[in-house]
Enzyme design. Structure first.
Site, PDB file in Angstrom:
ATOM      1  N   ARG A  98     -44.817 -23.027  20.946  1.00  0.00           N
ATOM      2  CA  ARG A  98     -45.163 -22.155  22.074  1.00  0.00           C
ATOM      3  C   ARG A  98     -45.283 -20.751  21.527  1.00  0.00           C
ATOM      4  NH1 ARG A  98     -42.320 -21.834  27.939  1.00  0.00           N
ATOM      5  NH2 ARG A  98     -43.598 -23.704  28.112  1.00  0.00           N
TER       6      ARG A  98
ATOM      7  N   LYS B 107     -38.511 -10.358   9.925  1.00  0.00           N
ATOM      8  CA  LYS B 107     -38.691  -9.770   8.596  1.00  0.00           C
ATOM      9  C   LYS B 107     -40.179  -9.631   8.253  1.00  0.00           C
ATOM     10  CE  LYS B 107     -34.502 -12.137   6.981  1.00  0.00           C
ATOM     11  NZ  LYS B 107     -33.957 -13.128   6.018  1.00  0.00           N
TER      12      LYS B 107
ATOM     13  N   HIS C 136     -51.227 -25.552  28.716  1.00  0.00           N
ATOM     14  CA  HIS C 136     -49.898 -26.133  28.502  1.00  0.00           C
ATOM     15  C   HIS C 136     -50.054 -27.648  28.661  1.00  0.00           C
ATOM     16  CE1 HIS C 136     -45.733 -26.891  28.452  1.00  0.00           C
ATOM     17  NE2 HIS C 136     -45.299 -25.948  29.277  1.00  0.00           N
TER      18      HIS C 136
ATOM     19  N   ARG D 201     -37.121 -25.537  30.397  1.00  0.00           N
ATOM     20  CA  ARG D 201     -37.477 -26.936  30.603  1.00  0.00           C
ATOM     21  C   ARG D 201     -38.254 -27.543  29.438  1.00  0.00           C
ATOM     22  NH1 ARG D 201     -36.396 -24.564  34.787  1.00  0.00           N
ATOM     23  NH2 ARG D 201     -37.864 -22.990  34.090  1.00  0.00           N
ATOM     24  N   THR D 202     -39.284 -26.849  28.965  1.00  0.00           N
ATOM     25  CA  THR D 202     -40.132 -27.460  27.941  1.00  0.00           C
ATOM     26  C   THR D 202     -39.361 -27.722  26.657  1.00  0.00           C
ATOM     27  OG1 THR D 202     -42.093 -26.379  28.852  1.00  0.00           O
ATOM     28  CG2 THR D 202     -42.258 -27.240  26.613  1.00  0.00           C
TER      29      THR D 202
END
Length: 315
Positions: A113, A92, A141, A63-64
């Site tokens: 995030r 890497k 959040h 969703r986000t």
């Protein structure tokens, strides 16, 4: 405007939930969201025309991330970024700092995030572009909380004076901490309902206690008949250090039709999603269920935020 960072986790930048009461920023975002929802598609696409959003998702998201994708597209911009770190240069050994610096070169605003607490604070310090915290470890959040508050206001026509129950995983659920910071700007009565082992972390709500009335409980049925809003969270299995501890609390609360019979006629149920088994699908088609509307509001809230961030004089 490049130095404005959008956060809820204080003590980062005071242009946030912590400063909302003085700056009226919530109301500004809510009014902007109302405006953006009324615009026709052509008008909306002028708001961030030619702007680029870069997303860096070090954790899975549906969703986000997709709502930010949809939001920037709806206001005329485009998006690029990393949604799967296994296919990025982090494999890497590239550092978060270097990744943020590079992505800020390619974009006008970053959305991050990350699994680590403090990651968004760190990114904001080194990025040349605005940073939006889309979930920082177990901390907060921000845009979810703004979305939650907007949903409450739209569905209940107010926030002040409401009795709000937050139930589930209050220890690891980062949406809870952002929402509590936000609710601290309103006159509300909050009930925190969770297993003993999943109560809110005392160190994370030290400041909240100074401005928000709340009581803690383990029994949802003691409070359900007086709540105006029931905010349900899932048990955060991925954040438990020990699976045995997770299994002890799994399924602690299930909101089903029997529980709904005890609720006020006009009460609403919210959930930041994704859900597991904490809300029965039988609830979905009832008048109380507002979590899908909540998800839709999220797209418009994020579009409004992007419009405010990327336009010096607003829109």
């Amino acid at each position: 405007k490049k130095n404005i960072k959008i956060f809820i986790d204080k003590p980062i930048i005071q242009y946030s939930i912590e400063a909302a009461k003085k700056s009226k920023i919530f109301n500004k975002i809510f009014v902007s969201t109302d405006k953006i929802m009324k615009l026709n598609p052509t008008e909306r696409r002028e708001i961030c025309k030619g702007k680029t959003l870069a997303y860096l998702f070090y954790e899975p998201s549906t969703r986000t991330r997709l709502s930010f994708d949809s939001a920037i597209a709806s206001v005329g911009g485009n998006s690029l970024g990393i949604s799967d770190i296994t296919s990025s240069s982090t494999q890497k050994g590239e550092s978060l700092a270097d990744t943020v610096r590079i992505m800020s070169i390619y974009s006008d605003v970053l959305v991050l995030r990350h699994t680590l607490d403090g990651s968004s604070r760190f990114a904001a310090e080194i990025s040349e572009k605005p940073v939006i915290n889309a979930g920082s470890g177990t901390e907060e959040h921000p845009t979810q909380a703004i979305q939650d508050l907007y949903t409450i206001k739209k569905e209940k026509k107010k926030i002040d004076g409401l009795k709000i129950g937050i139930v589930g995983d209050l220890k690891y659920g980062r949406t809870v901490y952002s929402l509590l910071h936000g609710l601290g700007n309103y006159d509300v009565d909050v009930r925190l309902i969770s297993p003993e082992s999943l109560r809110v972390r005392s160190d994370s709500i030290y400041e909240i206690k100074k401005k928000l009335d709340f009581t803690e409980s383990t029994n949802i049925e003691e409070h359900i008949d007086e709540l105006d809003v029931l905010y349900v969270t899932r048990i955060q299995k991925e954040r438990f250090p020990d699976e045995e501890e997770y299994l002890k609390v799994k399924g602690s609360y299930v909101v089903g039709l029997d529980l709904l019979k005890q609720m006020k006629d006009d009460s609403i149920i919210l959930h930041p999603l994704p859900r597991m088994d904490e809300i029965s699908t039988d609830v979905d088609n009832t008048k109380h269920a507002k979590y899908f509307e909540q998800a839709e509001y999220g797209k418009h809230i994020r579009a409004a935020l992007l419009g405010l961030i990327l336009n010096e004089n607003g829109f």
